[in-house]
Design an enzyme around this catalytic site. Structure first.
Site, PDB file in Angstrom:
ATOM      1  N   GLU A  16       0.816  -1.215   0.000  1.00 39.60           N
ATOM      2  CA  GLU A  16       0.000   0.000   0.000  1.00 39.60           C
ATOM      3  C   GLU A  16       0.854   1.271   0.000  1.00 39.60           C
ATOM      4  OE1 GLU A  16      -0.166  -2.615   1.913  1.00 39.60           O
ATOM      5  OE2 GLU A  16      -2.092  -2.866   2.909  1.00 39.60           O
ATOM      6  N   LYS A  18       3.772   1.810  -1.049  1.00 35.77           N
ATOM      7  CA  LYS A  18       4.366   2.040  -2.379  1.00 35.77           C
ATOM      8  C   LYS A  18       3.382   2.807  -3.271  1.00 35.77           C
ATOM      9  CE  LYS A  18       5.266  -0.553  -6.590  1.00 35.77           C
ATOM     10  NZ  LYS A  18       6.643  -0.196  -6.970  1.00 35.77           N
ATOM     11  N   LYS A 114      24.006  -0.502  -0.951  1.00 31.26           N
ATOM     12  CA  LYS A 114      23.431  -1.713  -0.383  1.00 31.26           C
ATOM     13  C   LYS A 114      23.554  -1.708   1.127  1.00 31.26           C
ATOM     14  CE  LYS A 114      24.806  -5.711  -1.715  1.00 31.26           C
ATOM     15  NZ  LYS A 114      23.662  -6.607  -1.387  1.00 31.26           N
ATOM     16  N   ILE A 430      24.687  -6.181 -24.161  1.00 29.90           N
ATOM     17  CA  ILE A 430      24.706  -7.033 -22.969  1.00 29.90           C
ATOM     18  C   ILE A 430      23.577  -8.066 -22.985  1.00 29.90           C
ATOM     19  CG2 ILE A 430      24.767  -6.983 -20.435  1.00 29.90           C
ATOM     20  CD1 ILE A 430      27.200  -5.712 -21.915  1.00 29.90           C
ATOM     21  N   GLU A 483      15.943 -10.857 -25.494  1.00 26.50           N
ATOM     22  CA  GLU A 483      15.343 -11.238 -24.203  1.00 26.50           C
ATOM     23  C   GLU A 483      13.878 -10.812 -24.032  1.00 26.50           C
ATOM     24  OE1 GLU A 483      17.915 -10.476 -20.786  1.00 26.50           O
ATOM     25  OE2 GLU A 483      19.710 -10.782 -21.985  1.00 26.50           O
ATOM     26  N   ARG A 514      10.455   0.770  -4.376  1.00 21.05           N
ATOM     27  CA  ARG A 514      10.717  -0.413  -5.219  1.00 21.05           C
ATOM     28  C   ARG A 514      10.782  -1.687  -4.378  1.00 21.05           C
ATOM     29  NH1 ARG A 514      11.742  -2.910  -9.635  1.00 21.05           N
ATOM     30  NH2 ARG A 514      13.386  -4.480  -9.641  1.00 21.05           N
ATOM     31  N   ASP A 598      25.423 -14.486 -17.297  1.00 21.64           N
ATOM     32  CA  ASP A 598      25.448 -13.268 -16.481  1.00 21.64           C
ATOM     33  C   ASP A 598      25.630 -13.580 -15.002  1.00 21.64           C
ATOM     34  OD1 ASP A 598      25.006 -11.516 -18.611  1.00 21.64           O
ATOM     35  OD2 ASP A 598      22.835 -11.785 -18.506  1.00 21.64           O
ATOM     36  N   CYS A 643      27.148  -5.956 -13.400  1.00 22.80           N
ATOM     37  CA  CYS A 643      26.540  -4.640 -13.569  1.00 22.80           C
ATOM     38  C   CYS A 643      27.303  -3.513 -12.901  1.00 22.80           C
ATOM     39  CB  CYS A 643      25.150  -4.625 -12.965  1.00 22.80           C
ATOM     40  SG  CYS A 643      24.074  -5.734 -13.776  1.00 22.80           S
ATOM     41  N   HIS A 694      22.010   3.814 -17.963  1.00 19.30           N
ATOM     42  CA  HIS A 694      21.033   4.181 -16.936  1.00 19.30           C
ATOM     43  C   HIS A 694      20.448   5.565 -17.175  1.00 19.30           C
ATOM     44  CE1 HIS A 694      23.732   1.098 -15.448  1.00 19.30           C
ATOM     45  NE2 HIS A 694      22.662   0.603 -14.862  1.00 19.30           N
TER      46      HIS A 694
HETATM   47  N1  GLN Z   1      21.611  -9.973 -19.997  1.00 17.69           N
HETATM   48  C1  GLN Z   1      20.927  -9.120 -19.091  1.00 17.69           C
HETATM   49  C2  GLN Z   1      20.327  -7.934 -19.821  1.00 17.69           C
HETATM   50  O1  GLN Z   1      20.892  -7.469 -20.748  1.00 17.69           O
HETATM   51  C3  GLN Z   1      21.829  -8.606 -18.007  1.00 17.69           C
HETATM   52  C4  GLN Z   1      21.081  -7.776 -17.021  1.00 17.69           C
HETATM   53  C5  GLN Z   1      21.893  -7.334 -15.849  1.00 17.69           C
HETATM   54  O2  GLN Z   1      23.100  -7.363 -15.891  1.00 17.69           O
HETATM   55  N2  GLN Z   1      21.250  -6.916 -14.806  1.00 17.69           N
HETATM   56  O3  GLN Z   1      19.310  -7.427 -19.454  1.00 17.69           O
HETATM   57 ZN    ZN Z   2      24.244  -5.329 -15.988  1.00 18.18          ZN
END
Ligand code: GLN
Ligand code: ZN
Length: 760
Positions: A16, A18, A114, A430, A483, A514, A598, A643, A694
């Site tokens: 809620e 959130k 973190k 990636i 993906e 989140r 990954d 990442c 990002h």
């Molecule tokens: N292969 C994943 C992607 O490209 C890797 C995601 C990640 O590193 N969090 O989304």
């Molecule tokens: Zn990544």
């Protein structure tokens, strides 16, 4: 005997908080309504704890974003750039958490980190030269009084001054704020006495990390004067996420009224008490109910700890090992799920009952006969589907050779060069491409049964075909399928392997609004049939360029799930690794020449103490990864991806994963990691992301070229790949296409310069 809960989840059983907060951000809910809703939520959390007969119910653990940020706010640690915005209090608070962009200015958010070894993230406090640290808020007192008005005498909870000091970023021009911080806490003590609190809990998780003698003595001296100011207030020093091996004697020698120790994660907690004893004038709060895992408590184990503690401590309390913030609310929300499985779990609400049941048992001389005890004992009999003999046999048949890929890196590199025939400075991405509305709609309509499996597959193929075509137009060298069938890199794998359980409402706060819903490793993990091969093979059939098979590694799958407690993390990781290994070999058999595994979360569960890194975690995490790929042919190229770039301190372990290529983030961190790569004699080829995905910003060709040049000053061209720093799923199609075009153009330009130089 007292029971004590370190902290309770705050986001609401149905998230809620959130949704209200996000509505407030969007302007759909006003501040007064948000505050009023939050008040009701707190009240219901207190009531639930009271119904479970918890004695020390926390208050002040509620937060609109994060408890560390709340503490910074309370102490006036508000950097000037936020104060200058001249916003209201709540708006300033959210500006620090999320940044502010509007008519009053443009300021970025404070950084986020973190929270120890959890998947929760806190806002890093920043103390600048203008900040006057003193008590300047009412939140903890207001919340205490709010509960009191409802007839509940809570135990206020705050981040302790020492942990706050250690986590804060102190600007270079700022004088040491330690004394001011502790002085502010003395004021807090006074205020709590005035409002009528009995106990105050100060969380000092920093005490479970490596502390040197100087730090321990600083802790000791700062706290001994602070504790002189406590008057009639009882102070509970709460530690969690490990043991306090560096300072047990110092903290038990101080004037605390209670000390909370973690017996779930604190490997040495029990032996410290056995060895040094525990003073008679304090209560030892035994954190025996694990606040981080979702399994029902084993009363047998907890009672063994409690009985042992009773021999060394005269006054004992029972509690959670840490805040229950890290587990979902209640198994009651999982209607429809397998009853037997559900009965194996204890989420936050169920843990409350466990804490009070353990109090009953601890006070019962004949607890072995107590039905609470015997029923718990019985319920832990073997669970259906947890053990799979074929998996066990396979794990025990593994030999050292299975962890080693042959031939060695250099020989493989030569074979792959020949086989793949890639240009110098090869370009790739990636894995994921933008998750457009259509991509999400295809998955959700299929899930809801609105479209058939055939239709879903046809749509998926169409998207893959477009993605491959786009990459060819852009001129990338190693392609991906995009993906589009994956919601999340761990959930997708959990769903396709045996041994995982998925909750419906098992949300856990990750940061701010989140939340994540981690899968539960229920039993032995195996893979029965390939699940990525058809998709990748289809993508490969559309192009003569290599398409990367895309997999998630075992350590990441495990670290982003709730692990089992009946077998070791090592064993679970090996089981998952074998399942991924099967997929790797099937991809290879299907003609896939490059496979990426990954490991986005490999650093996440690195123990808090350096001394535990290699003896524990890394000793199985790195081999588990090696197990996934050691069976491939020398010509098959293995990639991995991380990442983040903070792996300087484990750089040789990363190299020991023995991948052929690793991609990671570098653009945002000033290439520091690339320098370390150079200095460490790293053998693995690297793709240090050349731009930050990002942000929606499109980097120009020139900008990327100059980053590549900086990289070439450190890394030989033969070992350098050109790629973005992470998957593109959160980006839009337009900016992605533009950025990737500039990326390939930059690579082509640099390639030209390199070969011209070589000809000369
Ligand atoms: N292969 C994943 C992607 O490209 C890797 C995601 C990640 O590193 N969090 O989304
Ligand atoms: Zn990544």
């Amino acid at each position: 005997m007292l029971t004590s809960i370190v902290g309770y989840p705050r986001i609401g059983a149905k998230r809620e908080l959130k949704f209200w907060t996000e509505d407030y951000f969007k302007g759909n809910l006003d501040e007064a309504a948000l505050l009023e809703n939050a008040k009701k939520l707190r009240s219901s959390h207190w009531q639930t704890q009271r119904e479970s007969q918890i004695d020390l119910i926390p208050s002040g653990d509620f937060s609109f974003y994060d408890g560390v940020l709340d503490t910074a706010f309370l102490l006036g640690a508000i950097p000037k750039r936020y104060r200058d915005l001249k916003l209201g209090a709540l708006e300033t608070y959210f500006a620090m958490a999320r940044g502010y962009q509007g008519e009053k200015g443009d300021v970025k958010a404070l950084s986020m980190r973190k929270w120890f070894n959890t998947n929760y993230h806190y806002i890093v406090p920043e103390i600048d030269e203008d900040a006057q640290i003193r008590l300047c808020g009412e939140k903890p007192f207001d919340e205490f009084l709010e509960a009191k008005a409802q007839g509940i005498a809570t135990k206020p909870v705050l981040i302790g001054p020492f942990t706050f000091l250690k986590l804060a970023k102190i600007t270079s021009a700022r004088s040491d704020p330690a004394k001011e911080i502790f002085a502010a806490y003395a004021e807090i003590f006074d205020r709590f006495q005035t409002v009528g609190a009995t106990w105050l809990q100060l969380d000092e998780p920093i005490l479970v990390t490596d502390l040197d003698e100087k730090e321990v003595s600083l802790f000791h001296s700062l706290y001994s004067s602070l504790l002189d100011r406590k008057g009639s207030l009882k102070i509970l020093l709460q530690t969690y996420f490990g043991d306090v091996r560096d300072c047990y004697r110092e903290i038990t020698g101080l004037g605390f009224d209670g000390i909370g120790l973690d017996f779930a994660e604190g490997a040495q907690s029990l032996s410290l008490v056995q060895k040094h004893g525990f003073p008679n004038d304090k209560i030892l709060f035994a954190g025996v109910v694990n606040g981080k895992n979702i399994w029902k408590n084993r009363f047998e184990d907890s009672m063994r700890v409690i009985s042992e503690l009773k021999k060394h401590a005269t006054r004992i309390g029972i509690g959670s090992s840490c805040s229950l913030l890290h587990v979902p609310y209640t198994t009651k929300a999982e209607s429809g799920a397998d009853r037997e499985k559900l009965s194996a779990f204890a989420f936050a609400e169920e843990k409350l009952k466990e804490v009070s049941d353990l109090k009953t048992l601890a006070q019962d001389a004949d607890f072995l006969q107590n039905p609470l005890y015997t029923a718990n004992l019985q319920s832990h009999g073997s669970r259906r589907g947890m053990t799979d003999e074929s998996v066990r046999a396979r794990v025990s048949a593994i030999t050292e050779d299975d962890f080693t890929r042959t031939p060695n890196f250099e020989e493989r590199a030569a074979i792959q060069k020949e086989a793949l025939n890639l240009p110098l400075l090869p370009t790739t991405t990636i894995g994921s491409f933008p998750q457009t509305k259509e991509v999400k709609l295809n998955r959700s309509s299929f899930k809801k049964g609105e479209i058939t499996a055939e239709r879903y597959q046809d749509n998926l193929k169409e998207m893959i075909a477009q993605c491959v075509k786009l990459q060819e137009e852009i001129g990338l060298d190693v392609l991906v399928h995009g993906e589009f069938e994956r919601n999340d890199m761990v959930e997708y794998f959990g769903e396709n392997l045996f041994g995982f359980f998925f909750t419906k409402q098992g949300w856990v706060q990750s940061y701010g609004t989140r939340c994540v819903k981690p899968p539960i490793v229920w039993g032995d993990v195996k893979r029965e049939r390939p699940f990525t091969v058809d998709t990748i093979r289809f993508a490969q059939s559309l192009t003569s360029k290599p398409v990367k098979g895309m997999l998630t590694g075992p350590v990441t799958i495990l670290n982003w799930s709730f692990p089992r407690e009946d077998i070791s993390a090592r064993e679970s990781a090996i089981q998952i690794a074998l399942a991924i290994r099967d997929e790797v070999l099937d991809l290879e058999r299907a003609g896939i020449r490059v496979i990426q595994i990954d490991e986005a979360a490999i650093r996440e569960k690195l123990p808090l103490r350096k001394s535990d890194w290699h003896s524990g975690y890394l000793s199985w995490a790195i081999p588990a990864f090696r197990l996934t790929h050691s069976g491939v042919r020398p010509s098959t190229q293995i990639h991995t991806h991380m990442c983040y770039s903070e792996f300087q301190d484990i750089i040789s372990d990363i190299d020991a994963m023995d991948a052929d290529v690793i991609s990671f983030e570098a653009a945002r961190s000033n290439l520091e990691i690339v320098k370390s790569v150079k200095n460490s004699g790293f053998k693995t080829a690297v793709g240090p992301g050349v731009y930050d995905i990002h942000s929606p910003r499109v980097p120009s060709k020139e900008e990327i070229e100059s980053v590549v040049q900086l990289m070439l000053d450190l890394i030989p061209a033969e070992k350098l790949w050109i790629n973005p720093d992470c998957g593109l799923k959160t980006r839009g199609t337009e900016e992605t296409t533009a950025s990737l075009k500039n990326l390939t153009a930059a690579a082509v330009a640099r390639r030209g310069l390199l070969s011209a130089a070589r000809l000369r």
